[in-house]
Design an enzyme around this catalytic site. Structure first.
Site, PDB file in Angstrom:
ATOM      1  CG  ASN A   7     -15.311 -35.338  10.712  1.00 39.54           C
ATOM      2  OD1 ASN A   7     -16.426 -34.851  10.516  1.00 39.54           O
ATOM      3  ND2 ASN A   7     -14.291 -35.157   9.892  1.00 39.54           N
ATOM      4  CE  LYS A  14     -13.924 -39.204   7.026  1.00 36.93           C
ATOM      5  NZ  LYS A  14     -13.354 -38.064   6.381  1.00 36.93           N
ATOM      6  CG  HIS A 190     -10.852 -26.720   4.043  1.00 37.24           C
ATOM      7  ND1 HIS A 190     -10.796 -26.371   2.710  1.00 37.24           N
ATOM      8  CD2 HIS A 190     -11.488 -27.915   4.107  1.00 37.24           C
ATOM      9  CE1 HIS A 190     -11.391 -27.325   1.999  1.00 37.24           C
ATOM     10  NE2 HIS A 190     -11.823 -28.262   2.821  1.00 37.24           N
ATOM     11  CG  HIS A 218      -7.403 -28.265   2.701  1.00 33.72           C
ATOM     12  ND1 HIS A 218      -7.117 -28.976   3.839  1.00 33.72           N
ATOM     13  CD2 HIS A 218      -8.296 -29.017   2.017  1.00 33.72           C
ATOM     14  CE1 HIS A 218      -7.802 -30.103   3.844  1.00 33.72           C
ATOM     15  NE2 HIS A 218      -8.532 -30.153   2.748  1.00 33.72           N
ATOM     16  CG  LEU A 219      -4.775 -27.336  -3.341  1.00 30.93           C
ATOM     17  CD1 LEU A 219      -3.732 -27.315  -4.454  1.00 30.93           C
ATOM     18  CD2 LEU A 219      -5.861 -26.306  -3.622  1.00 30.93           C
ATOM     19  N   GLY A 220      -8.046 -30.669  -1.721  1.00 33.82           N
ATOM     20  CA  GLY A 220      -8.531 -32.060  -1.635  1.00 33.82           C
ATOM     21  C   GLY A 220      -9.744 -32.164  -2.537  1.00 33.82           C
ATOM     22  NE  ARG A 251     -17.590 -28.722  -2.394  1.00 35.79           N
ATOM     23  CZ  ARG A 251     -16.990 -28.707  -1.201  1.00 35.79           C
ATOM     24  NH1 ARG A 251     -16.923 -27.590  -0.516  1.00 35.79           N
ATOM     25  NH2 ARG A 251     -16.478 -29.800  -0.699  1.00 35.79           N
ATOM     26  CG  ASP A 293      -9.378 -39.371  -7.880  1.00 35.46           C
ATOM     27  OD1 ASP A 293      -8.215 -39.008  -8.174  1.00 35.46           O
ATOM     28  OD2 ASP A 293      -9.641 -40.071  -6.891  1.00 35.46           O
ATOM     29  CG  MET A 294      -5.460 -33.983  -9.648  1.00 32.07           C
ATOM     30  SD  MET A 294      -6.195 -32.886 -10.872  1.00 32.07           S
ATOM     31  CE  MET A 294      -6.168 -31.339 -10.047  1.00 32.07           C
ATOM     32  CG  ASN A 345      -0.859 -37.635  -2.040  1.00 33.81           C
ATOM     33  OD1 ASN A 345       0.090 -38.116  -1.446  1.00 33.81           O
ATOM     34  ND2 ASN A 345      -2.053 -37.516  -1.512  1.00 33.81           N
ATOM     35  CD  GLU A 396      -8.987 -31.204   8.454  1.00 34.65           C
ATOM     36  OE1 GLU A 396      -8.731 -32.194   7.729  1.00 34.65           O
ATOM     37  OE2 GLU A 396      -9.931 -30.435   8.258  1.00 34.65           O
TER      38      GLU A 396
HETATM   39  P1  ADP Z   1     -11.303 -34.549   1.182  1.00 39.76           P
HETATM   40  O1  ADP Z   1     -11.396 -33.122   0.793  1.00 39.76           O
HETATM   41  O2  ADP Z   1     -12.542 -35.341   0.892  1.00 39.76           O
HETATM   42  O3  ADP Z   1     -10.713 -34.790   2.561  1.00 39.76           O
HETATM   43  P2  ADP Z   1      -8.725 -35.485   0.208  1.00 39.76           P
HETATM   44  O4  ADP Z   1      -7.969 -34.422   0.894  1.00 39.76           O
HETATM   45  O5  ADP Z   1      -8.541 -36.894   0.638  1.00 39.76           O
HETATM   46  O6  ADP Z   1     -10.280 -35.180   0.154  1.00 39.76           O
HETATM   47  O7  ADP Z   1      -8.387 -35.362  -1.348  1.00 39.76           O
HETATM   48  C1  ADP Z   1      -9.001 -36.190  -2.274  1.00 39.76           C
HETATM   49  C2  ADP Z   1      -8.435 -35.925  -3.650  1.00 39.76           C
HETATM   50  O8  ADP Z   1      -6.996 -35.969  -3.598  1.00 39.76           O
HETATM   51  C3  ADP Z   1      -8.820 -37.017  -4.625  1.00 39.76           C
HETATM   52  O9  ADP Z   1     -10.023 -36.738  -5.238  1.00 39.76           O
HETATM   53  C4  ADP Z   1      -7.683 -36.999  -5.592  1.00 39.76           C
HETATM   54  O10 ADP Z   1      -8.016 -36.126  -6.664  1.00 39.76           O
HETATM   55  C5  ADP Z   1      -6.509 -36.418  -4.851  1.00 39.76           C
HETATM   56  N1  ADP Z   1      -5.436 -37.390  -4.638  1.00 39.76           N
HETATM   57  C6  ADP Z   1      -5.321 -38.282  -3.637  1.00 39.76           C
HETATM   58  N2  ADP Z   1      -4.195 -39.017  -3.775  1.00 39.76           N
HETATM   59  C7  ADP Z   1      -3.582 -38.574  -4.895  1.00 39.76           C
HETATM   60  C8  ADP Z   1      -2.382 -38.921  -5.574  1.00 39.76           C
HETATM   61  N3  ADP Z   1      -1.571 -39.881  -5.130  1.00 39.76           N
HETATM   62  N4  ADP Z   1      -2.068 -38.225  -6.681  1.00 39.76           N
HETATM   63  C9  ADP Z   1      -2.871 -37.251  -7.133  1.00 39.76           C
HETATM   64  N5  ADP Z   1      -4.014 -36.883  -6.555  1.00 39.76           N
HETATM   65  C10 ADP Z   1      -4.377 -37.525  -5.445  1.00 39.76           C
END
Ligand code: ADP
Length: 415
Positions: A7, A14, A190, A218-220, A251, A293-294, A345, A396
């Site tokens: 990737n 990666k 995604h 998909h929430l990242g 975003r 960051d959440m 998470n 993935e």
């Molecule tokens: P990407 O989209 O870059 O792959 P990820 O899927 O790793 O990102 O998600 C990153 C986000 O997940 C971080 O910015 C954070 O907000 C959230 N996150 C990760 N671990 C935790 C956790 N233990 N509790 C709450 N939020 C989390």
């Protein structure tokens, strides 16, 4: 087979080595045997970290000036006497390479074996994903230079899973000629993650693809939601680019396009500068003014910070609205699946998103939702909930590895 999954981002590489056996696909014995990451590629002080299944990791810094050097560094590590990878003693034990490619445009509706013609067509998709595709291509070209044509390479596209979206879902209500001329349409992203978690859900719950409607979240850092009807993606919240839809880390997701012109007239910047704000300074970061960051946002909200609390509410509300929209489009759903860093998470986000959906037969079990879910597939809905709610960690790389084997062996795709 041992598959090298690659990737390549603009400044990162990666990889994973996944040991996969076509005959064992359904028994889940495939597994990651090595993985690693090189960041700050293109600099004198790149950072690397490599690890093998069940043993110590190695890390360090040094010059890695381009993607080819990065891949050579990984190869060197794999071939080093000190590296012990289960079933892999050197490159001769890698049977194929699977590349993540972000944008496959309308041309690529499934994973394909890479040849010169494919390379040319992927290059034509560059303008649709200028931040991602050129880096993906660099990875492919570097592998060709290093390994020649001795090892097959397969491209797996983030957009391919959504190629089944119907016209009424993917077209924008702008003059049709722009679709004909420039292929302006929703592509969705995604796809590898949505496809993987939908497959896992059906497998774990014993549901048949043809009878199951799933909403995958998909929430990242990037966030998107898909409506998957009878196994096929019919909608994804991301659009022609990954900027549309849900509120994300930095975003903005959906906004009135008129805002862009308004900001321009106010002298905030030229179009690239404004787009940069919408991509990198908006979303959770823009609203809270604290972080993308959440975890930071929740901490600040708990301490009484109004804007952090507002960011949380807006994030949950936008997501909930789109769940409503997917429910309406599919005529209900059998399951909602959470994945990605936040989806897997974050207890509070899941709780806020599901709150008020009981009238649609979507009932979260708050106790189950609070369990330690790290890395686990878990149902978090009440027993009586008509719609299942699950957490399923995305993988993935596994899907890329399995698709690579299928393409190389010319085997049918089952999911
Ligand atoms: P990407 O989209 O870059 O792959 P990820 O899927 O790793 O990102 O998600 C990153 C986000 O997940 C971080 O910015 C954070 O907000 C959230 N996150 C990760 N671990 C935790 C956790 N233990 N509790 C709450 N939020 C989390």
């Amino acid at each position: 087979m041992n598959i090298f999954v690659l990737n390549c981002g603009s400044s990162s590489v990666k990889f994973q080595i996944v040991n996969t056996d076509l005959d064992l696909f359904e028994s889940d014995l495939d597994r990651m045997v090595a993985k690693g990451l090189i960041e700050r590629v293109g600099t004198e002080n790149a950072i690397y970290k490599f690890e093998t299944e069940g043993s110590e990791s190695v890390s360090g810094t040094g010059a890695v000036l381009d993607h080819k050097e990065a891949i050579l560094k990984i190869k060197e590590w794999i071939e080093s006497e000190n590296t012990k990878i289960n079933g892999v003693n050197g490159w001769q034990d890698i049977q194929a390479i699977g590349h993540r490619v972000v944008h496959g445009g309308e041309r690529f509706t499934k994973s394909v074996l890479i040849d010169n013609e494919v390379l040319k067509q992927v290059e034509e998709c560059n303008e649709l994903a200028p931040l991602h595709n050129p880096a993906n291509l660099k990875g492919i070209t570097a592998c060709s230079e290093i390994f020649g044509d001795k090892i097959p390479q397969v491209a797996i596209f983030d957009t391919a899973f959504h190629s089944t979206m119907p016209e009424e879902d993917y077209l924008y209500a702008i003059p049709y000629e722009f679709y004909e001329k420039y292929r302006i349409r929703r592509y969705g992203f995604h796809g590898t993650s949505h496809r993987y978690v939908a497959y896992r859900y059906r497998k774990i719950s014993g549901r048949v693809k043809e009878e199951t409607n799933i909403i995958t979240l998909h929430l990242g850092n990037g966030c998107s939601m898909s409506a998957i009807k009878k196994g096929y993606s019919i909608f994804n919240t991301m659009g022609m680019t990954p900027l549309e839809g849900l509120i994300m880390g930095t975003r903005c997701g959906d906004i009135d396009p008129g805002i862009i012109e308004f900001l321009y007239r106010k002298g905030v910047g030229d179009f690239p500068a404004i787009m940069n704000i919408l991509q990198k300074k908006s979303g959770l970061l823009g609203i809270s003014g604290i972080s993308n960051d959440m975890r930071d946002i929740e901490k600040a909200a708990k301490e009484g910070n109004h804007r952090a609390n507002l960011a949380l509410k807006m994030f949950a509300l936008r997501t909930k609205r789109y769940i409503g929209s997917c429910l309406a489009e599919m005529g209900g759903a059998d399951a909602i699946v959470f994945t990605g860093g936040i989806g897997e998470n974050d207890v509070l986000s899941r709780e806020m998103i599901c709150e008020g959906l009981e009238c649609f037969g979507i009932e979260l079990d708050k106790e189950l939702n609070r369990q330690d879910t790290k890395g686990k597939c878990m149902r978090i809905s009440k027993e009586k909930s008509r719609c299942d709610i699950w957490i399923i960690p995305t993988n993935e790389e596994l899907l890329i590895a399995r698709d690579t084997v299928r393409v190389v062996k010319n085997a049918p795709r089952e999911w």
